[in-house]
Motif scaffolding. Sequence first.
Motif, PDB file in Angstrom:
ATOM      1  N   LEU A  85      36.695  41.247  43.220  1.00  0.00           N
ATOM      2  CA  LEU A  85      37.405  40.804  44.423  1.00  0.00           C
ATOM      3  C   LEU A  85      36.446  40.585  45.595  1.00  0.00           C
ATOM      4  O   LEU A  85      36.667  39.721  46.441  1.00  0.00           O
ATOM      5  CB  LEU A  85      38.468  41.826  44.830  1.00  0.00           C
ATOM      6  N   GLY A  86      35.381  41.343  45.630  1.00  0.00           N
ATOM      7  CA  GLY A  86      34.408  41.238  46.711  1.00  0.00           C
ATOM      8  C   GLY A  86      33.676  39.915  46.746  1.00  0.00           C
ATOM      9  O   GLY A  86      32.957  39.622  47.715  1.00  0.00           O
ATOM     10  N   LYS A  87      33.860  39.073  45.713  1.00  0.00           N
ATOM     11  CA  LYS A  87      33.196  37.773  45.669  1.00  0.00           C
ATOM     12  C   LYS A  87      33.960  36.687  46.423  1.00  0.00           C
ATOM     13  O   LYS A  87      33.432  35.595  46.620  1.00  0.00           O
ATOM     14  CB  LYS A  87      33.000  37.339  44.208  1.00  0.00           C
ATOM     15  N   LEU A  88      35.192  36.966  46.829  1.00  0.00           N
ATOM     16  CA  LEU A  88      35.997  35.961  47.527  1.00  0.00           C
ATOM     17  C   LEU A  88      35.627  35.968  49.014  1.00  0.00           C
ATOM     18  O   LEU A  88      36.373  36.444  49.864  1.00  0.00           O
ATOM     19  CB  LEU A  88      37.489  36.238  47.320  1.00  0.00           C
ATOM     20  N   LYS A  89      34.499  35.403  49.324  1.00  0.00           N
ATOM     21  CA  LYS A  89      33.897  35.523  50.656  1.00  0.00           C
ATOM     22  C   LYS A  89      34.726  34.895  51.764  1.00  0.00           C
ATOM     23  O   LYS A  89      34.559  35.231  52.938  1.00  0.00           O
ATOM     24  CB  LYS A  89      32.493  34.901  50.656  1.00  0.00           C
ATOM     25  N   GLN A  90      35.605  33.939  51.430  1.00  0.00           N
ATOM     26  CA  GLN A  90      36.414  33.267  52.449  1.00  0.00           C
ATOM     27  C   GLN A  90      37.813  33.869  52.583  1.00  0.00           C
ATOM     28  O   GLN A  90      38.625  33.375  53.366  1.00  0.00           O
ATOM     29  CB  GLN A  90      36.528  31.776  52.119  1.00  0.00           C
ATOM     30  N   LEU A  91      38.078  34.941  51.847  1.00  0.00           N
ATOM     31  CA  LEU A  91      39.415  35.542  51.853  1.00  0.00           C
ATOM     32  C   LEU A  91      39.745  36.127  53.224  1.00  0.00           C
ATOM     33  O   LEU A  91      38.969  36.905  53.781  1.00  0.00           O
ATOM     34  CB  LEU A  91      39.492  36.638  50.791  1.00  0.00           C
ATOM     35  N   THR A  92      40.909  35.739  53.775  1.00  0.00           N
ATOM     36  CA  THR A  92      41.348  36.284  55.060  1.00  0.00           C
ATOM     37  C   THR A  92      42.558  37.198  54.929  1.00  0.00           C
ATOM     38  O   THR A  92      42.785  38.051  55.781  1.00  0.00           O
ATOM     39  CB  THR A  92      41.694  35.153  56.051  1.00  0.00           C
ATOM     40  N   THR A  93      43.333  37.029  53.846  1.00  0.00           N
ATOM     41  CA  THR A  93      44.534  37.851  53.643  1.00  0.00           C
ATOM     42  C   THR A  93      44.578  38.383  52.223  1.00  0.00           C
ATOM     43  O   THR A  93      44.475  37.611  51.266  1.00  0.00           O
ATOM     44  CB  THR A  93      45.815  37.034  53.911  1.00  0.00           C
ATOM     45  N   LEU A  94      44.741  39.699  52.102  1.00  0.00           N
ATOM     46  CA  LEU A  94      44.954  40.341  50.808  1.00  0.00           C
ATOM     47  C   LEU A  94      46.156  41.261  50.947  1.00  0.00           C
ATOM     48  O   LEU A  94      46.074  42.323  51.563  1.00  0.00           O
ATOM     49  CB  LEU A  94      43.725  41.133  50.369  1.00  0.00           C
ATOM     50  N   ASN A  95      47.292  40.831  50.419  1.00  0.00           N
ATOM     51  CA  ASN A  95      48.524  41.603  50.522  1.00  0.00           C
ATOM     52  C   ASN A  95      49.066  41.851  49.125  1.00  0.00           C
ATOM     53  O   ASN A  95      49.671  40.979  48.502  1.00  0.00           O
ATOM     54  CB  ASN A  95      49.555  40.851  51.369  1.00  0.00           C
ATOM     55  N   LEU A  96      48.829  43.054  48.624  1.00  0.00           N
ATOM     56  CA  LEU A  96      49.301  43.473  47.300  1.00  0.00           C
ATOM     57  C   LEU A  96      50.213  44.684  47.435  1.00  0.00           C
ATOM     58  O   LEU A  96      50.286  45.532  46.548  1.00  0.00           O
ATOM     59  CB  LEU A  96      48.102  43.801  46.396  1.00  0.00           C
ATOM     60  N   ARG A 119      46.567  44.708  53.063  1.00  0.00           N
ATOM     61  CA  ARG A 119      47.779  45.498  52.850  1.00  0.00           C
ATOM     62  C   ARG A 119      47.877  45.930  51.390  1.00  0.00           C
ATOM     63  O   ARG A 119      48.053  45.101  50.502  1.00  0.00           O
ATOM     64  CB  ARG A 119      49.021  44.689  53.232  1.00  0.00           C
ATOM     65  N   LEU A 120      47.789  47.229  51.178  1.00  0.00           N
ATOM     66  CA  LEU A 120      47.949  47.797  49.841  1.00  0.00           C
ATOM     67  C   LEU A 120      48.912  48.978  49.878  1.00  0.00           C
ATOM     68  O   LEU A 120      48.853  49.866  49.030  1.00  0.00           O
ATOM     69  CB  LEU A 120      46.590  48.240  49.292  1.00  0.00           C
ATOM     70  N   GLU A 121      49.823  48.986  50.857  1.00  0.00           N
ATOM     71  CA  GLU A 121      50.753  50.101  50.963  1.00  0.00           C
ATOM     72  C   GLU A 121      51.705  50.173  49.771  1.00  0.00           C
ATOM     73  O   GLU A 121      51.921  49.189  49.071  1.00  0.00           O
ATOM     74  CB  GLU A 121      51.579  50.013  52.263  1.00  0.00           C
ATOM     75  N   MET A 122      52.237  51.364  49.550  1.00  0.00           N
ATOM     76  CA  MET A 122      53.196  51.618  48.481  1.00  0.00           C
ATOM     77  C   MET A 122      52.657  51.248  47.107  1.00  0.00           C
ATOM     78  O   MET A 122      53.256  50.489  46.345  1.00  0.00           O
ATOM     79  CB  MET A 122      54.511  50.882  48.761  1.00  0.00           C
ATOM     80  N   ASN A 123      51.470  51.769  46.788  1.00  0.00           N
ATOM     81  CA  ASN A 123      50.899  51.675  45.451  1.00  0.00           C
ATOM     82  C   ASN A 123      50.530  53.086  44.996  1.00  0.00           C
ATOM     83  O   ASN A 123      51.065  54.063  45.522  1.00  0.00           O
ATOM     84  CB  ASN A 123      49.693  50.731  45.451  1.00  0.00           C
ATOM     85  N   ARG A 124      49.630  53.205  44.032  1.00  0.00           N
ATOM     86  CA  ARG A 124      49.250  54.517  43.504  1.00  0.00           C
ATOM     87  C   ARG A 124      47.727  54.665  43.463  1.00  0.00           C
ATOM     88  O   ARG A 124      47.165  55.218  42.529  1.00  0.00           O
ATOM     89  CB  ARG A 124      49.853  54.717  42.110  1.00  0.00           C
ATOM     90  N   ILE A 125      47.090  54.135  44.480  1.00  0.00           N
ATOM     91  CA  ILE A 125      45.634  54.104  44.524  1.00  0.00           C
ATOM     92  C   ILE A 125      45.085  55.471  44.919  1.00  0.00           C
ATOM     93  O   ILE A 125      45.567  56.094  45.866  1.00  0.00           O
ATOM     94  CB  ILE A 125      45.162  53.013  45.499  1.00  0.00           C
ATOM     95  N   LYS A 126      44.057  55.905  44.202  1.00  0.00           N
ATOM     96  CA  LYS A 126      43.460  57.220  44.427  1.00  0.00           C
ATOM     97  C   LYS A 126      42.049  57.064  44.989  1.00  0.00           C
ATOM     98  O   LYS A 126      41.589  55.952  45.249  1.00  0.00           O
ATOM     99  CB  LYS A 126      43.428  58.008  43.122  1.00  0.00           C
ATOM    100  N   GLY A 127      41.382  58.200  45.164  1.00  0.00           N
ATOM    101  CA  GLY A 127      40.007  58.157  45.639  1.00  0.00           C
ATOM    102  C   GLY A 127      39.914  57.972  47.136  1.00  0.00           C
ATOM    103  O   GLY A 127      40.908  58.021  47.857  1.00  0.00           O
ATOM    104  N   GLY A 128      38.681  57.752  47.608  1.00  0.00           N
ATOM    105  CA  GLY A 128      38.445  57.670  49.031  1.00  0.00           C
ATOM    106  C   GLY A 128      38.370  56.244  49.550  1.00  0.00           C
ATOM    107  O   GLY A 128      38.209  55.294  48.792  1.00  0.00           O
TER     108      GLY A 128
END
Length: 295
Positions: A85-96, A119-128
Motif C-alpha cells: 500500500l505504501g507504493k501508492l504515492k499519489q493516494l489522498t484518501t484511504l477509507n476502509l 479511516r480504518l475505524e471499526m476493524n480488528r487491527i492490532k499492534g502499534g
Amino acid sequence: MNRLAILFFFLTTSIGTLFASGQVSQREKDVLLDLYHSTDGQNWKVTWNLEEPVNTWKGVEVKDGHVVGITLFMNNLSGVLPESLGKLKQLTTLNLAFNNITGVLPKDIVKLENLKVFRLEMNRIKGGIPQEVGQLQALEVFSMFNNFLTGPIPESFGEIKNLKELNLSSNNLKGIIPKTIGNLEKLETLGLFENSLEGEIPSEIGKLGKLKELVLANNQLGGEIPKEFGQLASLQILQLQNNRFNSFSGLKAMDTKQFLVFDTDDKSLNPRFNDLQFDRSRMADTKFEDDENNE
C-alpha cells in the motif's frame, strides 16, 4: 522526424491513451490486486471485476493515471493490509472503515506523503501505530477508533500540522497523552475515549483554539484538570468521566453554557447533555468483542 521525436511521440501517445482509458501503471494496479487478494476480495459485498479497467472498480478513484482514492467502507474486507500500500504515492484518501481487517498496520503506510484522509475505524487491527506517523504531513483525518491498537500514542502526531481529526478511541493504548498534541493548531476533534492512558492531561491542549470535541473519558488519567482548558473557546463536547483526577478546579472557569455535552466525575459542575443524536463514529461508545486473543 528523427528517432528522438518519434520516441517522444509514441511515449506521449501511450501515456495519453493510458489516462484516457482510466487505467493506471501495472505497479499501482498490482498494489490494488494485493489488497484484493489479501482481504478476500471475492467475498466482498461489492467485488471488483478484475477484467475491467481499474477506474470501474468500486471505491477506486483514478486521476491522471494514478490511484488517488480507495473507499471500501463497510464492504466485508477480511484479512490483512498488504505492505505494498505504501507504493501508492499519489493516494489522498484511504477509507476502509467498518470491515473485518486484522493484522497490523503496514510499516510503509507512513510513505503515503499525499494522504489526507486515513479511516480504518471499526476493524480488528492490532499492534502499534508507527512512530514515524508524523511523516504523513498532508494528513487531515486519522481515525482508528474501535480496533485493538496497543502501545503509546506517537509523539510525532504533533508534526502533522494540517490534522483536524484524531480519533483513537476504544483501543488498548497505554502511556501518556503526548504534549506535542498541543502543536496541532487546526485540530477540531480529539477522541481518546476508552484506552488505558495515564498521567496528567498536558496543559498544551489548552492551546487548541479550534478544538470542538475533546473526549478523554474511561481512561486512567489523573492529577488536575489544566487551568488552560479555560482557553478552549470553541469547545462544544467535553467528556472526562471515569478517570482518576484529584481536582476539577481547572474547569471552574469554563462556561458550561458553551457545551452541547459536558460530563465529568464532579457532579457539582452540572453535567450537560443537549438533545442530540450522536453518531457512534464520533463518540466511539461501543467496542467490538473479539473471542480471540486481542492483546
